[in-house]
Design an enzyme around this catalytic site. Structure first.
Site, PDB file in Angstrom:
ATOM      1  N   GLU A 217      73.373  57.282  62.829  1.00 40.24           N
ATOM      2  CA  GLU A 217      72.811  57.420  61.488  1.00 40.24           C
ATOM      3  C   GLU A 217      71.728  58.486  61.508  1.00 40.24           C
ATOM      4  O   GLU A 217      70.910  58.543  62.426  1.00 40.24           O
ATOM      5  CB  GLU A 217      72.219  56.077  61.033  1.00 40.24           C
ATOM      6  CG  GLU A 217      71.647  56.105  59.624  1.00 40.24           C
ATOM      7  CD  GLU A 217      71.084  54.760  59.176  1.00 40.24           C
ATOM      8  OE1 GLU A 217      70.975  54.558  57.954  1.00 40.24           O
ATOM      9  OE2 GLU A 217      70.755  53.923  60.040  1.00 40.24           O
TER      10      GLU A 217
ATOM     11  N   LYS B 104      76.296  54.955  51.974  1.00 38.73           N
ATOM     12  CA  LYS B 104      75.755  53.636  52.301  1.00 38.73           C
ATOM     13  C   LYS B 104      75.603  52.779  51.043  1.00 38.73           C
ATOM     14  O   LYS B 104      74.896  53.154  50.101  1.00 38.73           O
ATOM     15  CB  LYS B 104      74.401  53.803  52.994  1.00 38.73           C
ATOM     16  CG  LYS B 104      73.800  52.537  53.585  1.00 38.73           C
ATOM     17  CD  LYS B 104      72.536  52.905  54.348  1.00 38.73           C
ATOM     18  CE  LYS B 104      71.949  51.731  55.117  1.00 38.73           C
ATOM     19  NZ  LYS B 104      70.749  52.149  55.889  1.00 38.73           N
TER      20      LYS B 104
ATOM     21  N   CYS C 113      74.575  50.966  59.184  1.00 40.25           N
ATOM     22  CA  CYS C 113      73.381  50.185  59.514  1.00 40.25           C
ATOM     23  C   CYS C 113      73.272  48.861  58.752  1.00 40.25           C
ATOM     24  O   CYS C 113      73.917  47.885  59.105  1.00 40.25           O
ATOM     25  CB  CYS C 113      72.135  51.050  59.299  1.00 40.25           C
ATOM     26  SG  CYS C 113      70.667  50.462  60.185  1.00 40.25           S
TER      27      CYS C 113
END
Length: 274
Positions: free
Chosen positions: A44, A113, A154
């Protein structure tokens, strides 16, 4: 077996110099390919420090300088490349975006995301991605000759429903570029990976930046690969390194045959009565 393939998790050290970060990423992709990796994944925010104060300044369009370099790296090294994530700017909004490339250098997947990292653990960590970033509105499945791959970033790993949807769409591997911190990392990083793998009987791989103790946000590291039995089959420490794992899509089928939870869905049992 012929369908077994090697994945490389590139746990690279990220600096404040975007050009240097991109150059390093390209170099490490080449190293991973030379070691037999057919699928390479970056962490990331591989091209900039992680933090709300950096996202806007380091943002770029997709395609742009960072993704152009990744496309070339995928093509030159004949690999599928999961490009970690970068801050993307689009029509005045900022996203945490992962792009995926095939061995011809074409973008075959783009994921923004969906679940933004907004947490407040009193006395330990407070972080709010939504101060700067806009959440994505869809999921991304990448089809490869090896298997279908679901992409998350994440904090997405905390949402079991997302992994279940990817499972239902036929994915046998989930890849999460991520940067857990020194509070949530030791507590939940491995636990969440093993949970998602075990719940869905598939492979899970995570790719973190290497730890930088001088950074404003210190990443936990420990990039890992988990098999469908919930076992850790590869794991880094906190330093810069490439971690390799062998992914066997047929093992997913074997585990699902041995413990057939997917064939025992009882929606009638889940109705709330009374």
């Amino acid at each position: 077996m012929a369908n077994v393939f090697r994945i490389a998790l590139v746990q690279m050290a990220v600096s404040a110099n975007k050009v240097e970060n991109i150059t390093k990423a390209v170099k490490l992709v080449k190293e991973a390919a030379a070691s037999g990796a057919k699928l390479v994944a970056l962490p990331e925010c591989f091209n900039c420090p992680y933090g709300t104060s950096y996202f806007a300044d380091y943002s770029e369009k997709v395609p742009g300088a960072s993704t152009d370099a990744l496309a070339k790296a995928a093509s030159e090294n004949n690999v599928f490349l999961i490009g970690g994530s970068i801050p993307e700017e689009d029509q005045g909004k900022f996203y945490n975006t992962c792009t995926v490339f095939n061995p011809e250098g074409n973008i075959i997947g783009k994921y923004r995301k969906a679940h933004l990292f907004d947490i407040d653990v009193p006395g330990r960590i407070k972080f709010k991605e939504s101060d700067v970033l806009t959440p994505g509105s869809g999921f991304t499945v990448v089809d490869t000759p090896y298997c279908k791959i679901g992409i998350g970033i994440c904090y997405d790993m905390r949402f079991a429903e997302m992994a279940q949807i990817y499972n239902q769409k036929g994915c046998k591997l989930l890849v999460y570029p991520g940067a857990f911190n020194m509070t949530t990392g030791p507590a939940h990083w491995e636990l969440l990976q093993r949970g998602r793998a075990l719940d869905n009987q598939l492979y899970v791989a995570t790719v973190s930046p290497a730890r930088d103790e001088s950074a404003s946000y210190i990443a936990w590291g420990h990039s890992s690969a988990i098999n469908p039995w919930g076992e850790v089959i590869a794991k880094a420490d906190s330093s810069e390194k490439i971690v390799y794992a062998e992914i066997d899509p047929t093992y997913v089928d074997e585990v699902r045959t041995q413990i057939p939870i997917g064939s025992q869905k009882r929606s009638d049992m889940y109705e709330v009565k009374g």
